[in-house]
Scaffold this motif. Structure first.
Motif, mmCIF file in Angstrom:
data_model
loop_
_atom_site.group_PDB
_atom_site.id
_atom_site.type_symbol
_atom_site.label_atom_id
_atom_site.label_comp_id
_atom_site.label_asym_id
_atom_site.label_seq_id
_atom_site.Cartn_x
_atom_site.Cartn_y
_atom_site.Cartn_z
ATOM 1 N N ARG A 119 -10.081 0.931 -7.157
ATOM 2 C CA ARG A 119 -9.232 1.917 -7.855
ATOM 3 C C ARG A 119 -8.300 1.219 -8.842
ATOM 4 O O ARG A 119 -8.123 1.670 -9.971
ATOM 5 C CB ARG A 119 -8.429 2.740 -6.837
ATOM 6 C CG ARG A 119 -9.244 3.826 -6.153
ATOM 7 C CD ARG A 119 -8.379 4.774 -5.357
ATOM 8 N NE ARG A 119 -7.791 4.148 -4.185
ATOM 9 C CZ ARG A 119 -8.423 4.004 -3.014
ATOM 10 N NH1 ARG A 119 -9.663 4.430 -2.867
ATOM 11 N NH2 ARG A 119 -7.812 3.431 -2.000
ATOM 12 N N LYS A 142 1.328 -0.295 6.726
ATOM 13 C CA LYS A 142 0.635 0.672 7.584
ATOM 14 C C LYS A 142 -0.690 0.144 8.127
ATOM 15 O O LYS A 142 -1.195 0.656 9.116
ATOM 16 C CB LYS A 142 0.472 2.002 6.845
ATOM 17 C CG LYS A 142 -0.729 2.184 5.987
ATOM 18 C CD LYS A 142 -0.663 3.574 5.356
ATOM 19 C CE LYS A 142 -2.027 4.161 5.170
ATOM 20 N NZ LYS A 142 -2.030 5.383 4.397
ATOM 21 N N TYR A 143 -1.264 -0.885 7.520
ATOM 22 C CA TYR A 143 -2.499 -1.477 8.038
ATOM 23 C C TYR A 143 -2.234 -2.756 8.838
ATOM 24 O O TYR A 143 -3.160 -3.474 9.189
ATOM 25 C CB TYR A 143 -3.468 -1.771 6.888
ATOM 26 C CG TYR A 143 -3.901 -0.522 6.164
ATOM 27 C CD1 TYR A 143 -4.842 0.332 6.734
ATOM 28 C CD2 TYR A 143 -3.351 -0.176 4.935
ATOM 29 C CE1 TYR A 143 -5.237 1.503 6.082
ATOM 30 C CE2 TYR A 143 -3.739 0.982 4.276
ATOM 31 C CZ TYR A 143 -4.679 1.820 4.860
ATOM 32 O OH TYR A 143 -5.057 2.971 4.219
ATOM 33 N N CYS A 168 0.854 -1.200 0.000
ATOM 34 C CA CYS A 168 0.000 0.000 0.000
ATOM 35 C C CYS A 168 0.886 1.245 0.000
ATOM 36 O O CYS A 168 1.703 1.423 0.907
ATOM 37 C CB CYS A 168 -0.890 0.031 1.231
ATOM 38 S SG CYS A 168 -2.104 -1.299 1.251
ATOM 39 N N VAL A 169 0.723 2.057 -1.030
ATOM 40 C CA VAL A 169 1.449 3.325 -1.116
ATOM 41 C C VAL A 169 0.404 4.414 -1.300
ATOM 42 O O VAL A 169 -0.262 4.469 -2.340
ATOM 43 C CB VAL A 169 2.453 3.324 -2.293
ATOM 44 C CG1 VAL A 169 3.171 4.667 -2.381
ATOM 45 C CG2 VAL A 169 3.452 2.194 -2.143
ATOM 46 N N ASN A 170 0.252 5.259 -0.283
ATOM 47 C CA ASN A 170 -0.831 6.245 -0.250
ATOM 48 C C ASN A 170 -2.155 5.494 -0.389
ATOM 49 O O ASN A 170 -2.470 4.652 0.417
ATOM 50 C CB ASN A 170 -0.636 7.325 -1.305
ATOM 51 C CG ASN A 170 0.673 8.081 -1.092
ATOM 52 O OD1 ASN A 170 1.018 8.390 0.043
ATOM 53 N ND2 ASN A 170 1.400 8.358 -2.159
ATOM 54 N N LYS A 171 -2.923 5.747 -1.438
ATOM 55 C CA LYS A 171 -4.222 5.061 -1.603
ATOM 56 C C LYS A 171 -4.180 4.044 -2.738
ATOM 57 O O LYS A 171 -5.217 3.602 -3.228
ATOM 58 C CB LYS A 171 -5.315 6.095 -1.907
ATOM 59 C CG LYS A 171 -5.601 7.036 -0.750
ATOM 60 C CD LYS A 171 -6.428 6.349 0.297
ATOM 61 C CE LYS A 171 -6.868 7.294 1.397
ATOM 62 N NZ LYS A 171 -7.644 6.617 2.430
ATOM 63 N N GLN A 172 -2.973 3.662 -3.170
ATOM 64 C CA GLN A 172 -2.823 2.752 -4.315
ATOM 65 C C GLN A 172 -2.119 1.466 -3.889
ATOM 66 O O GLN A 172 -1.383 1.439 -2.904
ATOM 67 C CB GLN A 172 -2.001 3.427 -5.432
ATOM 68 C CG GLN A 172 -2.555 4.743 -5.931
ATOM 69 C CD GLN A 172 -3.894 4.610 -6.619
ATOM 70 O OE1 GLN A 172 -4.192 3.583 -7.230
ATOM 71 N NE2 GLN A 172 -4.728 5.631 -6.515
ATOM 72 N N SER A 232 10.142 -2.409 0.057
ATOM 73 C CA SER A 232 9.966 -1.385 -0.981
ATOM 74 C C SER A 232 10.973 -1.521 -2.122
ATOM 75 O O SER A 232 10.723 -1.056 -3.228
ATOM 76 C CB SER A 232 10.060 0.018 -0.376
ATOM 77 O OG SER A 232 11.309 0.195 0.265
#
Length: 198
Positions: free
Chosen positions: A149, A105-106, A85-89, A113
């Motif tokens: 998305r 992050k979740y 997960c990078v930002n919302k993508q 990375s």
């Protein structure tokens, strides 16, 4: 074309209630039940032509008792990709069984990375973690919209998608929103179900 008879007054509210019920059912599975059902899902998936004919497959690491696909990752006839997960993508990285993963992050395990990236044109199949799916292939996820998305981007729209879930989440009908994207198939411990194309 959207079938208005499937539109609900407040799909987000209905989805939230349904999601909670299905997640509670999933959480109630004993470790042995979870493992046995996950094993059967993997077996059902491996029997399909779509799986067998796919070289590069995007999957996920099980979180909160999602069906566990990790036994498939030792199958060296396929190349695997996992999301970060990078930002919302969602960004996809190559993964081989045993590669280092870290908590994102979740709280979900993700590739490092600096792991090699995967591009859409390399991908043959996407295994989509799902809380629920309906007869038309509409999916109930966690509500973050990550897969909606992804699948709305032109380079991903033509990729075959399979919802991975337990049988109690395979429903007759889900509330849908205009941005929801139907999947092409559903795989549970009960079996494989192709979604009829409209």
């Amino acid at each position: 074309m959207v079938d208005n008879s499937r539109m609900f007054l407040d799909p987000q509210l209905e989805k939230a209630e349904l999601r909670l019920k299905l997640l509670q059912k999933r959480k109630a599975l004993s470790p042995a039940e979870w493992q046995e059902k996950s094993h059967r899902i993997c077996g059902n998936l491996q029997c399909t032509d779509l799986y067998q004919n796919s070289l590069t497959i995007l999957a996920y690491i099980s979180f909160r008792q999602e069906p566990d696909l990790s036994p498939l990752f030792s199958d060296k006839t396929h190349q695997w990709g996992l999301p970060r997960c990078v930002n919302k993508q969602l960004v996809w990285h190559r993964y081989s069984s045993g590669d280092t993963l870290k908590s994102g992050k979740y709280g979900i395990l993700e590739p490092m990375s600096d792991a090699p990236l995967l591009q859409a044109d390399e991908v043959d199949l996407i295994l989509v973690p799902s809380v629920g799916c309906d007869r038309q292939g509409y999916r109930l996820g966690y509500g973050g919209g990550f897969y909606d998305r992804l699948l709305s981007l032109p380079q991903w729209q033509s990729k075959p998608t399979v919802g991975i879930l337990f049988g109690f989440g395979d429903l007759l009908q889900l509330p849908i929103a205009l941005w929801d994207k139907p999947l092409q198939a559903v795989c549970t411990e009960v079996g494989w179900r192709q979604i009829p194309s409209e």
